[in-house]
Write an enzyme that holds these catalytic residues in place. Structure first.
Site, PDB file in Angstrom:
ATOM      1  N   SER A  16     -23.718  31.539  -6.814  1.00  0.00           N
ATOM      2  CA  SER A  16     -23.277  30.723  -5.811  1.00  0.00           C
ATOM      3  C   SER A  16     -24.609  29.980  -5.235  1.00  0.00           C
ATOM      4  O   SER A  16     -24.317  28.603  -4.865  1.00  0.00           O
ATOM      5  CB  SER A  16     -22.765  31.605  -4.632  1.00  0.00           C
ATOM      6  N   ILE A  41     -23.458  32.359 -19.821  1.00  0.00           N
ATOM      7  CA  ILE A  41     -23.161  31.121 -20.402  1.00  0.00           C
ATOM      8  C   ILE A  41     -21.863  31.104 -21.280  1.00  0.00           C
ATOM      9  O   ILE A  41     -22.013  31.458 -22.375  1.00  0.00           O
ATOM     10  CB  ILE A  41     -24.500  30.228 -21.042  1.00  0.00           C
ATOM     11  N   SER A  42     -20.759  30.278 -21.001  1.00  0.00           N
ATOM     12  CA  SER A  42     -19.711  30.091 -21.902  1.00  0.00           C
ATOM     13  C   SER A  42     -20.212  29.390 -23.155  1.00  0.00           C
ATOM     14  O   SER A  42     -20.654  28.202 -23.048  1.00  0.00           O
ATOM     15  CB  SER A  42     -18.580  29.333 -21.202  1.00  0.00           C
ATOM     16  N   GLY A 125     -14.684  20.203 -13.720  1.00  0.00           N
ATOM     17  CA  GLY A 125     -14.508  21.457 -14.302  1.00  0.00           C
ATOM     18  C   GLY A 125     -13.547  22.355 -13.534  1.00  0.00           C
ATOM     19  O   GLY A 125     -12.740  22.938 -13.869  1.00  0.00           O
ATOM     20  N   GLN A 220       4.261  42.791 -12.470  1.00  0.00           N
ATOM     21  CA  GLN A 220       5.219  43.753 -11.824  1.00  0.00           C
ATOM     22  C   GLN A 220       6.844  43.666 -12.204  1.00  0.00           C
ATOM     23  O   GLN A 220       7.455  44.682 -12.192  1.00  0.00           O
ATOM     24  CB  GLN A 220       5.088  43.385 -10.379  1.00  0.00           C
ATOM     25  N   GLU A 247     -16.998  28.634 -11.931  1.00  0.00           N
ATOM     26  CA  GLU A 247     -16.923  27.242 -11.404  1.00  0.00           C
ATOM     27  C   GLU A 247     -16.898  27.190 -10.080  1.00  0.00           C
ATOM     28  O   GLU A 247     -16.511  26.264  -9.335  1.00  0.00           O
ATOM     29  CB  GLU A 247     -15.331  26.424 -11.985  1.00  0.00           C
TER      30      GLU A 247
END
Ligand SMILES: Cc1cc2nc3c(=O)[nH]c(=O)nc-3n(C[C@H](O)[C@H](O)[C@H](O)COP(=O)(O)OP(=O)(O)OC[C@H]3O[C@@H](n4cnc5c(N)ncnc54)[C@H](O)[C@@H]3O)c2cc1C
Length: 264
Positions: A16, A41-42, A125, A220, A247
């Site tokens: 953050s 890291i994506s 993003g 549910q 993000e």
């Protein structure tokens, strides 16, 4: 779209508080040499290149620059594949730089502007993440309506119970409101509105929270079957959970919105 790039901002010690990043890049005669680690890291180890936010100057946002590190660069390596709750269709890994040299041309824009570029990238993003969440929730709702017409309890299909019909109506209302809000934020960004960042943050907060709530509610309504992998609903719930975290977390979205309100 011939090449896939990863976006490398987060580090083991800073998420953050992204401007506290510590990965350093020292200027050399040929370009830059990077040292440090990026976390979460994506696309890590799968991408063709890594758009990496690095510290080239003072502490804080003004000392950050953006470099492109191509796959195969000397000193570039990766951590193990992270074991995650969801998003299993894409890899998440640490990206590590150990005396990693890149040419001077790999600097994006100007030195010291990297944090601004990184934040600008996050506006779009956030819309993207919201759209993904909305699509997942819509799919869960569509499947739930079909399921409720087949599943019987107390002598009738469960879509005949008014309490459950009301849940469907609430889910539909929430998703349509989220969709409209998301389009508005996208329009603000497209047209360069001065409050576009605030709208992108609000849309991300609202759409990802609502989408998770609806997907979880759909689980549910499937009863025990919702918990089984066969129906695909539990996968949607697991996948949508992270949209409230990455993000920029939804707490950070509140921070962005509140700061802009108070600044006015
Ligand atoms: C699957 C996955 C993929 C990701 N992909 C990428 C990627 O490709 N590139 C990339 O750079 N990053 C990526 N991330 C990292 C992601 O952006 C961070 O995890 C996220 O920004 C939160 O940072 P953190 O995990 O360090 O949490 P922290 O910053 O440590 O936060 C911990 C908690 O404290 C709260 N918090 C922190 N500061 C405040 C504050 N000031 N006020 C109120 N609450 C606060 C947070 O909201 C959170 O609830 C990915 C993460 C995941 C899980």
């Amino acid at each position: 779209m011939a090449k896939v790039f990863s976006y490398c901002l987060t580090e083991p010690g800073s998420g953050s508080d992204a401007s506290a990043l510590r990965t350093r890049a020292e200027r050399t005669n040929e370009g830059y040499v990077l040292d440090g680690t990026k976390a979460f890291i994506s696309g890590g180890s799968y991408s063709d290149a890594y758009i990496t936010m690095v510290r080239t100057g003072e502490d804080g946002p003004k000392g950050i620059s953006t470099l492109v590190v191509e796959d195969g660069a000397p000193g570039l390596s990766f951590g193990a594949l992270e074991q995650k709750m969801g998003w299993l269709a894409q890899p998440t890994e640490q990206v590590q730089f150990d005396n990693c040299a890149v040419p001077a041309d790999n600097l994006i824009g100007e030195e010291g502007k990297g944090f601004t570029y990184a934040m600008n990238g996050l506006d779009g993003g956030r819309l993207n993440i919201s759209a993904g969440a909305l699509g997942g929730a819509q799919q869960a709702l569509n499947q739930t309506i079909a399921y409720m017409g087949e599943r019987k309890a107390f002598g009738k299909t469960i879509d005949q119970f008014q309490a459950l019909q009301f849940r469907l109506a609430e889910f539909e209302t929430k998703l349509q409101a989220a969709r409209t809000f998301l389009y508005q934020a996208a329009w603000k960004l497209d047209t360069g509105a001065s409050d576009a960042s605030k709208y992108c943050a609000m849309a991300k907060l609202m759409v990802t929270d609502v989408s998770f709530e609806v997907a979880n509610g759909c689980l549910q309504l499937h009863g025990g079957y919702g918990y089984l992998a066969d129906y695909g609903i539990e996968k949607i719930v697991r996948d949508l959970r992270v949209h409230q975290i990455l993000e920029g977390t939804n707490e950070i979205m509140r921070l962005i919105v509140a700061r802009q309100m108070l600044a006015r």
